[in-house]
Design an enzyme around this catalytic site. Structure first.
Site, mmCIF file in Angstrom:
data_model
loop_
_atom_site.group_PDB
_atom_site.id
_atom_site.type_symbol
_atom_site.label_atom_id
_atom_site.label_comp_id
_atom_site.label_asym_id
_atom_site.label_seq_id
_atom_site.Cartn_x
_atom_site.Cartn_y
_atom_site.Cartn_z
ATOM 1 N N HIS A 190 -3.823 38.511 -23.458
ATOM 2 C CA HIS A 190 -2.936 37.369 -23.696
ATOM 3 C C HIS A 190 -3.268 36.329 -22.627
ATOM 4 O O HIS A 190 -3.710 36.693 -21.535
ATOM 5 C CB HIS A 190 -1.492 37.864 -23.537
ATOM 6 C CG HIS A 190 -0.432 36.894 -23.922
ATOM 7 N ND1 HIS A 190 -0.037 35.865 -23.102
ATOM 8 C CD2 HIS A 190 0.332 36.796 -25.042
ATOM 9 C CE1 HIS A 190 0.934 35.184 -23.697
ATOM 10 N NE2 HIS A 190 1.172 35.724 -24.877
ATOM 11 N N ASP A 214 -0.793 45.306 -18.561
ATOM 12 C CA ASP A 214 0.139 44.410 -19.234
ATOM 13 C C ASP A 214 0.788 45.224 -20.350
ATOM 14 O O ASP A 214 0.155 45.509 -21.376
ATOM 15 C CB ASP A 214 -0.638 43.204 -19.785
ATOM 16 C CG ASP A 214 0.185 42.373 -20.760
ATOM 17 O OD1 ASP A 214 1.370 42.707 -20.987
ATOM 18 O OD2 ASP A 214 -0.363 41.401 -21.304
ATOM 19 N N GLN A 243 3.564 44.554 -24.910
ATOM 20 C CA GLN A 243 3.642 45.015 -26.301
ATOM 21 C C GLN A 243 3.637 46.535 -26.390
ATOM 22 O O GLN A 243 3.558 47.081 -27.486
ATOM 23 C CB GLN A 243 2.449 44.460 -27.104
ATOM 24 C CG GLN A 243 2.351 42.962 -27.130
ATOM 25 C CD GLN A 243 3.442 42.304 -27.962
ATOM 26 O OE1 GLN A 243 4.107 42.941 -28.763
ATOM 27 N NE2 GLN A 243 3.632 41.011 -27.765
ATOM 28 N N LYS A 270 11.125 41.613 -25.378
ATOM 29 C CA LYS A 270 10.325 42.303 -26.396
ATOM 30 C C LYS A 270 10.731 43.771 -26.501
ATOM 31 O O LYS A 270 10.188 44.536 -27.282
ATOM 32 C CB LYS A 270 8.829 42.189 -26.068
ATOM 33 C CG LYS A 270 8.300 40.751 -26.166
ATOM 34 C CD LYS A 270 6.800 40.722 -25.990
ATOM 35 C CE LYS A 270 6.265 39.379 -25.554
ATOM 36 N NZ LYS A 270 6.282 38.343 -26.580
ATOM 37 N N CYS A 311 -1.437 32.969 -28.497
ATOM 38 C CA CYS A 311 -1.746 32.932 -27.059
ATOM 39 C C CYS A 311 -2.935 33.825 -26.721
ATOM 40 O O CYS A 311 -3.009 34.389 -25.620
ATOM 41 C CB CYS A 311 -0.534 33.308 -26.200
ATOM 42 S SG CYS A 311 0.780 32.107 -26.303
#
Lengths: 429, 153
Positions: free
Chosen positions: A146, A223, A226, A249, A387
């Site tokens: 991202h 990261d 998600q 999220k 993104c």
């Protein structure tokens, strides 16, 4: 078309018996009732919300927690000796404990509250990166990051003269592991990787990659924006050095996120922001900093957000991430099969290990036109570059359409999406 | 807002111009040229014009990629501007701009929009207004010697 809107309580029991051996705690009808936003209608049609990678809906328990804080507990944390402040501080720190349990961190002080994933990654790039990296050092990221896991490292490279190395991806949208292995060398000083790609759905083999980096004593940031909502993330099992994720999220409030970091790194890192709460003592001659985690939490935090995130984690834990993963994989398989039947539709991102994210293109319909047309049917999908502009460049497309699922979605909703796509194709026929 | 059906946005004329865009070509030796970007969606197009010494737009063409709305809008723009004076083009630009943000009501206010009035419903779709305006802003930029136009500036 029948939709699971939670109104069919009578049939719920029988369906539970006949459905596949899902854990009894996973009851989709009951779950959908917990999310008031799912009852929204769009121009008279029931909303089909398939933009969960952008943000997720919040269960009643989270909304009620926010309301309770603002109605009954509104007070600052770590400051007052009065009743409300102590109550707010207790709930705030209880949320930190919940986050620790959720990701299985070794120590509570390894949990830093931030504004979100982007803020967490920038904190590491600025604090760790500016202190410990120097000209010529190499930072490895991947082609499917991202923008929030690209730009902070580019900014650091520009300032310090470090070199960014980008792991390429294959046509299925998987990382090319031999290239990663080749990149690792004594000049490598940091690795930052996305666990699950927001635009491809790929689940990366981060555990193996962390182990490979650790052989050279290189720290790794994951990261997890998600990932934490789709599968169980255990920082001790992964052995990652940093983990970043967002509350919104994960069915929690916006404006709050987490940075997990191993204490040995966090202790060595200077604070990024100065202000209240992050100090031990202040004089005009010298200021000493507070201990972890407060050193990195200058200023009044998003108190309601943090407590709300705690409530979101409680909710997710009660449903169970194993149940969530199993159910979502079923939805993914169903959706992949259904969308693949649509002529000319090309899925972008067909990795063997995938989360419930379906990105696709149609040769004769631009994703933005598709997005507008399916919206008329009540279906919310994301269109654009998500993104991740380098991913679009890799697949040579200007944009994609993306349906990203959560555990409150149903197969019937995927049917509505497929029908809406077919209708859009008719308009452009 | 009440919208009866999707055809308000995706009308036959728009779909047809998307499929067979007019003046979708490279223009040799243009007197005016500009590039337009919409960084939010990745749309990118160029507009080239040939303006003669009487200030008449002798030829106009566009190239690039984008959604149906942006392509059809660019195509219809070129059809409408060919043969017009630069000052007429500026008037059209202003009227079109006011049309797509819902300010100009084509059935009650005098205008020279003609077929361009087909975009009158687009203000119902705020996210799509920039798709329709990109080519016009690029054309206007070209006339005023602005080389690069972005919807986000």
């Amino acid at each position: 078309m029948a939709r699971n809107d939670g109104k069919e309580n009578k049939t719920a029991k029988t369906e539970q018996k006949t459905s596949k051996p899902m854990s009894t705690s996973f009851n989709i009808k009951k779950i959908r009732k917990d999310f008031p936003n799912l009852t929204t209608t769009v121009r008279g049609r029931p909303l089909v919300y398939l933009d969960n990678a952008a943000t997720t809906f919040k269960p009643n328990s989270v909304i009620e927690t926010l309301e309770t804080y603002y109605k009954n507990e509104c007070s600052n944390v770590h400051r007052g000796v009065h009743f409300l402040s102590e109550q707010a501080t207790k709930d705030f720190e209880a949320a930190r404990q919940k986050v620790r349990d959720f990701i299985n961190a070794k120590k509570t002080e390894e949990i830093i509250f931030t504004k979100g994933t982007t803020n967490s990654i920038n904190l590491v790039a600025q604090s760790y990166g500016r202190t410990f990296l120097k000209a010529g050092d190499e930072i490895i990221i991947s082609h499917m990051e991202h923008h929030s896991n690209i730009v902070p490292w580019q900014m650091l490279c520009e300032e310090k003269g470090c070199v960014l190395k980008v792991i390429p991806i294959n046509d299925q949208g998987e990382l090319m592991m031999p290239e990663f292995e080749k990149f690792l060398n004594p000049k490598t000083k940091f690795v930052a990787l996305v666990y699950i790609s927001n635009s491809l759905g790929t689940i990366n083999p981060v555990k193996k990659m962390i182990a490979a980096a650790h052989r050279l004593k290189v720290p790794v940031l994951i990261d997890g924006a998600q990932a934490v909502n789709h599968l169980k993330v255990d920082v001790q099992e992964l052995d990652c050095d940093f983990l970043a994720f967002s509350g919104h999220k994960l069915f929690g409030p916006t404006g709050v996120g987490v940075l997990y970091g191993k204490a040995k790194y966090l202790n060595a890192m200077p604070p990024m922001e100065g202000g209240g709460d992050m100090i031990a003592s202040v004089t005009f001659e010298k200021t000493t900093y507070n201990i972890l985690p407060y050193k990195f939490e200058a200023g009044t935090p998003s108190i309601a957000g943090v407590i709300g995130l705690g409530a979101a984690i409680d909710y997710v834990q009660a449903v169970g991430l194993e149940n969530i993963f199993t159910y979502e994989q079923e939805l993914l398989a169903y959706g992949t099969k259904l969308l693949s039947k649509i002529s000319d539709l090309q899925l972008i991102g067909t990795a063997r290990e995938k989360a419930a994210i379906l990105a696709f293109i149609l040769p004769d319909i631009h994703p933005h036109d598709l997005g507008t047309l399916v919206d008329r049917e009540g279906v919310a999908i994301r269109t654009g570059h998500h993104c991740t502009m380098p991913v679009m460049q890799r697949f040579n497309v200007p944009a994609t359409a993306r349906a990203s699922l959560a555990f409150y979605n149903t197969k019937e909703e995927i049917d509505v999406l497929a029908a809406a796509i077919l209708k859009a194709k008719d308009v452009f026929a | 807002m009440t919208l009866t059906n999707q055809d308000e946005l995706y009308q036959e004329l728009i779909l047809e111009h998307n499929k067979k865009p007019r003046n979708f070509k490279k223009l040799e030796n243009p007197t005016h040229f500009a590039e337009g970007y919409n960084p939010l969606c990745g749309d990118h197009l160029t507009v080239a014009l040939k303006v003669n010494d009487k200030n008449i737009i002798e030829d106009i063409a566009f190239e690039g990629s984008g959604c149906a709305i942006s392509k059809a809008s660019a195509s219809l723009m070129t059809v409408n501007l060919k043969g017009k004076t630069v000052s007429e083009a500026e008037t059209l630009f202003n009227q079109f701009h006011r049309l797509i943000i819902g300010e100009l009501k084509s059935d009650s206010e005098t205008n020279i929009l003609g077929k361009l009035a087909i975009f009158s419903g687009i203000w119902h779709y705020p996210a799509r207004v920039k798709c329709a305006s990109l080519s016009w802003h690029t054309m206007n930029g070209a006339l005023h010697k602005v080389k690069t136009v972005s919807t986000e500036k």
